[in-house]
Design a protein around this motif. Sequence first.
Motif, short mmCIF file in Angstrom:
data_model
loop_
_atom_site.label_atom_id
_atom_site.label_comp_id
_atom_site.label_asym_id
_atom_site.label_seq_id
_atom_site.Cartn_x
_atom_site.Cartn_y
_atom_site.Cartn_z
N HIS A 1 0.84 -1.20 0.00
CA HIS A 1 0.00 0.00 0.00
C HIS A 1 0.86 1.24 0.00
O HIS A 1 0.64 2.19 -0.76
N TYR A 2 1.87 1.26 0.87
CA TYR A 2 2.74 2.43 0.95
C TYR A 2 3.53 2.61 -0.35
O TYR A 2 3.75 3.74 -0.80
N ARG B 1 2.50 1.84 -3.22
CA ARG B 1 1.52 2.38 -4.16
C ARG B 1 1.31 3.87 -3.95
O ARG B 1 1.26 4.65 -4.89
N THR B 2 1.19 4.29 -2.69
CA THR B 2 0.94 5.71 -2.45
C THR B 2 2.13 6.52 -2.92
O THR B 2 1.97 7.56 -3.56
N SER C 1 0.79 7.06 -6.79
CA SER C 1 -0.03 8.25 -6.64
C SER C 1 0.80 9.53 -6.57
O SER C 1 0.51 10.49 -7.26
N GLN C 2 1.88 9.51 -5.74
CA GLN C 2 2.64 10.75 -5.59
C GLN C 2 3.52 11.03 -6.80
O GLN C 2 3.60 12.14 -7.29
N LEU D 1 -9.23 5.11 2.48
CA LEU D 1 -8.06 4.33 2.87
C LEU D 1 -7.51 3.53 1.71
O LEU D 1 -6.32 3.35 1.58
N ASP D 2 -8.40 3.02 0.88
CA ASP D 2 -7.97 2.12 -0.19
C ASP D 2 -7.43 2.83 -1.42
O ASP D 2 -6.50 2.35 -2.06
N VAL D 3 -8.09 3.94 -1.79
CA VAL D 3 -7.69 4.60 -3.02
C VAL D 3 -7.48 6.08 -2.76
O VAL D 3 -7.95 6.63 -1.77
N SER D 4 -6.78 6.71 -3.67
CA SER D 4 -6.46 8.11 -3.49
C SER D 4 -7.67 8.98 -3.83
O SER D 4 -8.65 8.52 -4.40
N GLU E 1 -8.51 9.19 -7.55
CA GLU E 1 -9.14 7.99 -8.11
C GLU E 1 -10.60 7.92 -7.69
O GLU E 1 -11.46 7.50 -8.44
N ALA F 1 -6.84 9.22 4.37
CA ALA F 1 -6.11 8.25 5.17
C ALA F 1 -5.34 7.30 4.26
O ALA F 1 -4.82 6.28 4.68
N TYR F 2 -5.31 7.65 2.96
CA TYR F 2 -4.64 6.78 1.99
C TYR F 2 -3.14 7.04 1.98
O TYR F 2 -2.34 6.12 1.83
N ALA F 3 -2.75 8.32 2.17
CA ALA F 3 -1.34 8.66 2.00
C ALA F 3 -0.47 8.03 3.09
O ALA F 3 0.63 7.57 2.82
N ASP F 4 -0.97 8.04 4.30
CA ASP F 4 -0.13 7.54 5.39
C ASP F 4 -1.02 6.99 6.49
O ASP F 4 -1.18 7.61 7.54
N PRO F 5 -1.58 5.82 6.29
CA PRO F 5 -2.53 5.31 7.28
C PRO F 5 -1.92 4.82 8.57
O PRO F 5 -2.61 4.66 9.55
N TRP G 1 -9.59 -2.30 5.33
CA TRP G 1 -8.34 -1.71 5.81
C TRP G 1 -8.39 -1.52 7.33
O TRP G 1 -7.43 -1.80 8.04
#
Lengths: 307, 295
Positions: free
Chosen positions: A201-202, A204-205, A209-210, B48-51, B54, B72-76, B117
């Motif tokens: 997940h990280y 992917r972010t 995404s970034q 949490l799952d997608v940006s 999206e 909460a997607y960038a840094d959960p 998540w």
Amino acid sequence: MTRRWRCRQTKPTKSLEENENLQRSSELVRLAMFTELNSILNTSPESFTPGEFILLSDRQSDASFLIHHFLSFYLKARCKVCFVALVQSFSHYHAVSQRLGVSLTQAKEKGQLIFLEGLKESLSVFLPQEENAGHQAMSFLRDPAAGLRSLYEFVQSSVVESSGGGGASAEQWGPPVLLMDDVSVLLSLGVRVGAVLDFSHYCRTTVCSQLQGNVVMLVRCDGEAEEDDADDEGSEQLMRGLTHQSCLTLHVQGLPTGYCRDIHGQVEFCWKKRQSDGQHAPKKVFQFKVHDKGVSFFARGTSRAVL
Amino acid sequence: MLSELLQGTDVGGFLLIQDSCSYSGRHLLKSFIDAALNREEVVHVLGLDVSEEELKEGLKSFVFQRLHFHDAYADPLGWTDNSPFTVHQFSSSRLTELLKQTAPSKPATLVIDSLSWVLRHISPTAVCHTLQQLKKGGAVRTIIGLLHEDMHSRGIVGSVCRLATSVITVEPGTKGEEALAKITKRSKSGKVTQDEQIFSIRKDLTVTVLSKPTNPGHKRSTTEEQVDPTANLTFNLRLTDAEREAKEKLALPFVFSKEKKTALLHSGPGSGKILYEPDASDDYDQEDPDDDLDV
């Protein structure tokens, strides 16, 4: 009659298994580029969709030829590649990539490729000789329950430093790409499925995404697909979790009818997002054959042996 | 039933969308968000799952002022030090605070993408407790959650489903664009209704309910008429009345009535007789061994 590939490098004698792996992989990837695969995926090194998480999986089969393809594909596309290779040595990938027309040593020297050789670095965790980034990345071996945060930090530092610009002589590379071969070996090293999913997940972010880069991960399953409840420790649950996170999966398996000399297996392509033209083409199945000159893909039932 | 749920008339409820690897429920989730935004409701999304990009893809941009995305997607897990929202902050007090920040006047719709998540990091009991408190508290109008049912054991999935007032399980349909939705709805009076519908989602996120799935088997056979097998043949299989009578009168060869049995066993005059004189060593039993046969 094509010449069999022979080891020409003057290195200490390789183990028998390594030699076999090398020969098998080299048989797979004689072709400079998998043009048929590129047309199925509708990509080329000049234009590919950024920000994608591609999951390669196999069940009782070997999808590593796809890793070699993507490695050479992204290096040819002039992307900055971070390759976390946990199952084979650098020389193995180097030898195979040379057949595809890409030199990993050169890419490493130019700073285009950051290669984490898991096999070598894991030794350094237990016999520390010098502190380097790879040593920190594999520190999860000492304490698998703690998770993969250090591995993620290694990936992050590798891909982020490209956008920082490393000095006057640094070339401008394209979007960053993370390749992992393979993720399921982390489970056998004691890492929990949840920790691997957090790590992906990280990745992917940060990467997708970034930085609008791509992530390609290989996950391997053994045994039949379980029909019952999610098993907390299994590679099946890991594959399901990664499938939920990915937008494109390529699943390699043997033929359902058994072994065939002329068809080596089938690949199932699953797109999760809608295609840009609005057409929802969720699944396609192609059969493939590995031969001396590469891998050919064809629609089911159209193998030359059958027609 | 899917259209009714999309209209969102159900206040104070918890709608759960369950999906699996084979078909993603996020498209349907986005349709619900779109429908809520079109009704001028305030929607808060805990992503949490997608940006954010999206999730917002496909939604019309003029409704974004009513859509609040909590990232909460960038840094959960708080691995970098400035995380906007971590998964460990998933509690009813924190969520109510978040909701009140942006929509203090009217209760908002809370969308959680995804509950899987949260369930990976927080115990199911705590999650269920939080959801129940959010339902009962006044800050939330409805909760819509997405759950990947193949990622958790059946017990956990079952616990979360118990809390939900409506559960929609989505599966891939038989044809390309279509999907199958199995809907279970619990009304306040305790009545449970279930339904299955085939639907497809267009590019503008509107849901078209197509039809009930054609269920081969029980439904069709009761309403179907009895098909006459003797119709439309090139030869005649039917019987006239006289023929039917003669058929019924016919005595079948191995079906014995009492008269026929005695007639056969005690043969009439003129036919041959069998005289049997037993030896000394013969075991002659006068009884008829076949007497107990019911022929």
